[in-house]
Scaffold this motif. Sequence first.
Motif, PDB file in Angstrom:
ATOM      1  N   VAL B 121       0.823  -1.208   0.000  1.00 46.56           N
ATOM      2  CA  VAL B 121       0.000   0.000   0.000  1.00 46.56           C
ATOM      3  C   VAL B 121       0.864   1.269   0.000  1.00 46.56           C
ATOM      4  O   VAL B 121       0.473   2.292   0.554  1.00 46.56           O
ATOM      5  N   ALA B 122       2.040   1.198  -0.650  1.00 51.78           N
ATOM      6  CA  ALA B 122       2.935   2.356  -0.675  1.00 51.78           C
ATOM      7  C   ALA B 122       2.247   3.580  -1.283  1.00 51.78           C
ATOM      8  O   ALA B 122       2.532   4.709  -0.903  1.00 51.78           O
ATOM      9  N   HIS B 123       1.302   3.352  -2.197  1.00 50.09           N
ATOM     10  CA  HIS B 123       0.633   4.460  -2.871  1.00 50.09           C
ATOM     11  C   HIS B 123      -0.327   5.209  -1.951  1.00 50.09           C
ATOM     12  O   HIS B 123      -0.799   6.278  -2.290  1.00 50.09           O
ATOM     13  N   LEU B 124      -0.618   4.645  -0.772  1.00 57.09           N
ATOM     14  CA  LEU B 124      -1.581   5.293   0.126  1.00 57.09           C
ATOM     15  C   LEU B 124      -0.911   6.199   1.148  1.00 57.09           C
ATOM     16  O   LEU B 124      -1.576   6.757   2.022  1.00 57.09           O
ATOM     17  N   ARG B 125       0.392   6.371   1.028  1.00 55.73           N
ATOM     18  CA  ARG B 125       1.156   7.063   2.049  1.00 55.73           C
ATOM     19  C   ARG B 125       0.584   8.418   2.440  1.00 55.73           C
ATOM     20  O   ARG B 125       0.568   8.790   3.597  1.00 55.73           O
ATOM     21  N   ARG B 126       0.110   9.189   1.451  1.00 56.92           N
ATOM     22  CA  ARG B 126      -0.392  10.538   1.737  1.00 56.92           C
ATOM     23  C   ARG B 126      -1.915  10.578   1.848  1.00 56.92           C
ATOM     24  O   ARG B 126      -2.503  11.651   1.946  1.00 56.92           O
ATOM     25  N   ALA B 127      -2.541   9.419   1.831  1.00 59.18           N
ATOM     26  CA  ALA B 127      -4.017   9.387   1.852  1.00 59.18           C
ATOM     27  C   ALA B 127      -4.544   9.675   3.250  1.00 59.18           C
ATOM     28  O   ALA B 127      -3.885   9.395   4.247  1.00 59.18           O
ATOM     29  N   ASP B 128      -5.741  10.242   3.312  1.00 58.06           N
ATOM     30  CA  ASP B 128      -6.426  10.421   4.592  1.00 58.06           C
ATOM     31  C   ASP B 128      -6.887   9.066   5.106  1.00 58.06           C
ATOM     32  O   ASP B 128      -7.498   8.297   4.362  1.00 58.06           O
ATOM     33  N   VAL B 129      -6.626   8.790   6.359  1.00 62.31           N
ATOM     34  CA  VAL B 129      -7.005   7.496   6.928  1.00 62.31           C
ATOM     35  C   VAL B 129      -8.518   7.308   6.848  1.00 62.31           C
ATOM     36  O   VAL B 129      -9.011   6.215   6.576  1.00 62.31           O
ATOM     37  N   ALA B 130      -9.268   8.406   7.051  1.00 63.45           N
ATOM     38  CA  ALA B 130     -10.730   8.314   7.043  1.00 63.45           C
ATOM     39  C   ALA B 130     -11.274   7.904   5.680  1.00 63.45           C
ATOM     40  O   ALA B 130     -12.404   7.444   5.575  1.00 63.45           O
ATOM     41  N   SER B 131     -10.467   8.057   4.627  1.00 64.68           N
ATOM     42  CA  SER B 131     -10.967   7.772   3.283  1.00 64.68           C
ATOM     43  C   SER B 131     -10.629   6.361   2.812  1.00 64.68           C
ATOM     44  O   SER B 131     -10.989   5.976   1.708  1.00 64.68           O
TER      45      SER B 131
END
Lengths: 270, 281
Positions: B121-131
């Motif tokens: 899930v390296a691509h999720l590094r900057r994603a909001d956890v809530a999303s």
Amino acid sequence: MLDDFLVRALLGGVMVALVAGPLGCFVVWRRMAYFGDTMAHSALLGVSLGLLLSVQPVIGVAVVVVIAAFALFWLERFRWLASDTALGMLAHGSLAVGLVMASTVPGLRVDLMSYLFGDILAIGRQDLVWIAAGVAVTMLTLALIWRDLLAATVQADLAKAEGVPVARVRLIFALLVALLIAAAMKIVGILLVTAMLIIPAAAARRVSGSPEVMAVVAALLGMVSVAGGLGLSLWIDSPSGPSIVLAAIVLFVLLLAGTGLVAGGTDRRR
Amino acid sequence: MIGGQENGAGDRRMLARAQGLAVQFGGRTVLSGVDMDIAAGEIVTIIGPNGSGKTTLVKALLGLVPVARGRAELMPGTRIGYVPQRFSIDAVLPLRVDRLMTLTAPASADAIGAALERVGVAHLRRADVASLSGGETQRVLLARALLRQPDLLVLDEPVQGVDFAGEAALYALIGELRDEMGLGVLMVSHDLHVVMAATDQVLCLNGHICCAGVPSDVSRHPEFLRLFGRQAAATLAVYRHDHDHDHDLHGHVVADEAGGDHSTDHHGHDHHSHHSHSGHE
């Protein structure tokens, strides 16, 4: 320069707003707005006690509010008592005792309005010293427990399993809120003090991508609200406490309108 | 204790143990007489009906609920990586994945990147956890647990909210992590019919331990049949995880493929669900 009552008011208000920002973020994240309100209501009992024992009212407030915080922690053990009920009982019970005491004890004259709605323009040099000391202690303590408190806020079990002393940081946080309320009472008053905690934090959420940024933005917005409210108060001769809260609300609405136009599709990624 | 496929039992480091454990909530006993232990390199799966005390057992071992009688403890020096049963971030709290990774301890940007990469899930590094979706959240939490370099992974329903293909992939990943790092894994299954095939020991719980053993034994155990009925027991399915390759070399292949669509299994493992009666080992 400190001779000017307006400078003293601004200085005191800005100092309180500086620490109310980050603390208020935790109040918002932990859904403790009613807790803040309860602390504030019990503060009036502290004022009466302080005057009765002829010590500084702010000392009476600090003591009573800290005792109230401990009492809430103790009441939390009783599962048959809902926590918002406990809060309400403590809030109104202590307010009632404070009001009764203020009106019946001979020789005790409490200027109720100044405590309920604040009297920022009456901040003296000694008040400033108290506020500065309280703000310094609160900021330092909050910085020390920041990571643990945030972890306990996000997921208490996870934090505890990984060694965070969850119960201890929660208690410390409750005490910090209690102390801030004692300090902020003079600024906006008992009835409006929760507003200093939650409105700047709620406004900051609109423009913040991390907890730390939100804390800083909330502090800045709070300080702007104090300055704006004081300005408004001078301009139209309105009471200063409510004017500060009004300024905070205006900032919130402006940020809501400003970010609502652009952020509609971007603040959720999916 | 039952050993893994490759190694014999007995010489492995003990990570956690319960002895005569009882837990009470408000005077009601929810767990009693529980004995269990878990060693490095071992996968233990807890199954049981709702309210049977699965999560309570896990929490007692982690020191999150008070122990009424007996003992529940992590051995000294056991570092745990915990993925709790319930995890949701309220939208009132702005929290990105990279900040979640350093929630209880600081970590370098490289270490954070490597942990996220390892679970795909390296691509999720900057994603909001809530999303995040359910599967993404579970993987991020697993990465967060790995970042702590744990000896013992404690996973409370790790495949909840994950679709069927994602479930197989996640079980495969957990098996690989055990093989690569020699971790102990204590897992609560969300579905009493499904345990991961790499499981060394199944604990069937219903306030006490009804039966325990390798998956195929448990499914034939009289207590298990009594608890769930013959019909249900016959459907006890096991995710098979074929070890037809070398995991030590395999790690590189995973890194190459990470970051793509992680809802399918990249690693060429076969994941079938077998009826236990077909005899999976």
